[in-house]
Write a protein that holds these residues in place. Structure first.
Motif, PDB file in Angstrom:
ATOM      1  N   ASP A  17      66.140  31.104  16.226  1.00 11.47           N
ATOM      2  CA  ASP A  17      66.837  32.370  16.473  1.00 11.47           C
ATOM      3  C   ASP A  17      68.353  32.227  16.513  1.00 11.47           C
ATOM      4  O   ASP A  17      69.044  33.151  16.939  1.00 11.47           O
ATOM      5  CB  ASP A  17      66.334  33.056  17.751  1.00 11.47           C
ATOM      6  N   ARG A  18      68.889  31.109  16.072  1.00  5.96           N
ATOM      7  CA  ARG A  18      70.344  30.944  15.995  1.00  5.96           C
ATOM      8  C   ARG A  18      70.851  31.579  14.708  1.00  5.96           C
ATOM      9  O   ARG A  18      70.207  31.512  13.667  1.00  5.96           O
ATOM     10  CB  ARG A  18      70.753  29.464  15.994  1.00  5.96           C
ATOM     11  N   GLN A  19      72.030  32.178  14.789  1.00  4.32           N
ATOM     12  CA  GLN A  19      72.651  32.750  13.603  1.00  4.32           C
ATOM     13  C   GLN A  19      73.234  31.630  12.757  1.00  4.32           C
ATOM     14  O   GLN A  19      73.769  30.649  13.292  1.00  4.32           O
ATOM     15  CB  GLN A  19      73.751  33.722  14.002  1.00  4.32           C
ATOM     16  N   LEU A  21      76.008  30.697   9.859  1.00  4.75           N
ATOM     17  CA  LEU A  21      77.244  31.117   9.212  1.00  4.75           C
ATOM     18  C   LEU A  21      77.554  30.159   8.078  1.00  4.75           C
ATOM     19  O   LEU A  21      77.294  28.960   8.176  1.00  4.75           O
ATOM     20  CB  LEU A  21      78.410  31.111  10.210  1.00  4.75           C
ATOM     21  N   PRO A  27      78.104  35.680   8.228  1.00  2.29           N
ATOM     22  CA  PRO A  27      76.704  35.530   8.642  1.00  2.29           C
ATOM     23  C   PRO A  27      75.775  35.520   7.435  1.00  2.29           C
ATOM     24  O   PRO A  27      75.894  36.356   6.544  1.00  2.29           O
ATOM     25  CB  PRO A  27      76.458  36.765   9.509  1.00  2.29           C
ATOM     26  N   THR A  29      72.041  34.404   7.836  1.00  2.00           N
ATOM     27  CA  THR A  29      70.701  34.731   8.306  1.00  2.00           C
ATOM     28  C   THR A  29      70.522  34.151   9.705  1.00  2.00           C
ATOM     29  O   THR A  29      71.478  33.676  10.297  1.00  2.00           O
ATOM     30  CB  THR A  29      69.628  34.171   7.340  1.00  2.00           C
ATOM     31  N   THR A  30      69.304  34.186  10.208  1.00  2.00           N
ATOM     32  CA  THR A  30      68.964  33.503  11.453  1.00  2.00           C
ATOM     33  C   THR A  30      67.805  32.554  11.181  1.00  2.00           C
ATOM     34  O   THR A  30      67.053  32.727  10.219  1.00  2.00           O
ATOM     35  CB  THR A  30      68.546  34.490  12.567  1.00  2.00           C
ATOM     36  N   SER A  58      63.835  30.834   7.005  1.00  2.00           N
ATOM     37  CA  SER A  58      64.222  32.179   7.398  1.00  2.00           C
ATOM     38  C   SER A  58      63.534  33.158   6.464  1.00  2.00           C
ATOM     39  O   SER A  58      63.258  32.849   5.312  1.00  2.00           O
ATOM     40  CB  SER A  58      65.741  32.340   7.293  1.00  2.00           C
ATOM     41  N   VAL A  90      76.220  28.822  17.220  1.00  2.00           N
ATOM     42  CA  VAL A  90      75.763  29.243  15.898  1.00  2.00           C
ATOM     43  C   VAL A  90      75.571  27.980  15.072  1.00  2.00           C
ATOM     44  O   VAL A  90      76.077  26.913  15.425  1.00  2.00           O
ATOM     45  CB  VAL A  90      76.760  30.195  15.191  1.00  2.00           C
ATOM     46  N   ARG A 103      69.914  35.616   0.713  1.00  2.00           N
ATOM     47  CA  ARG A 103      70.378  36.988   0.874  1.00  2.00           C
ATOM     48  C   ARG A 103      69.937  37.888  -0.287  1.00  2.00           C
ATOM     49  O   ARG A 103      70.517  38.941  -0.506  1.00  2.00           O
ATOM     50  CB  ARG A 103      71.892  36.987   1.008  1.00  2.00           C
TER      51      ARG A 103
END
Length: 125
Positions: A17-19, A21, A27, A29-30, A58, A90, A103
């Motif tokens: 659950d960490r973002q 970068l 950003p 994803t997590t 992810s 992060v 993405r």
């Protein structure tokens, strides 16, 4: 190359659950799951070498978090462990986020939905 080789990480504490970068602090994803190598399916037998993280995973896991179960592994995007630069509050990559396919959903929605809305192809003034 990251400097975490040989270090012990608690996946739930340090990764999940960490973002994430990219190099431009954008950003990406997590982290939804972790892919390990060096362990058989199921439990780790005593005397086995500790598992090694190969990828951070992810993807669309909202449905499985609500209703239970696991998403098919083919629906999860993989971020290679070698692409991780720093782990803190992060997770920072050592590559550009554009180099990842992670993405693709966001790009598809931008091109096929938002881009068709009048004014959707430029920044607001």
């Amino acid at each position: 190359m990251n400097s975490y080789k040989g270090k012990v990480l608690d996946a739930q504490l340090h990764l999940l659950d960490r973002q994430i970068l990219d190099t431009e602090d954008v950003p990406v994803t997590t982290v939804d799951d972790v892919e390990l190598s060096g362990i058989p399916e199921g439990t780790i037998p005593p005397g086995t070498a500790p598992p090694v993280i190969t990828n951070l995973l992810s993807g669309s896991v909202l449905g499985t978090r609500i209703f239970g179960g696991r998403p098919p592994t083919g629906r999860l995007e993989r971020i290679p462990w070698r692409s991780i630069g720093q782990i803190g509050t992060v997770i920072r990559l050592n590559i550009a986020g554009a180099d990842l396919d992670i993405r693709w959903v966001e790009h598809w929605v931008r091109d096929h939905v938002i881009g068709r809305i009048p004014g959707g192809r430029h920044d607001p003034q």
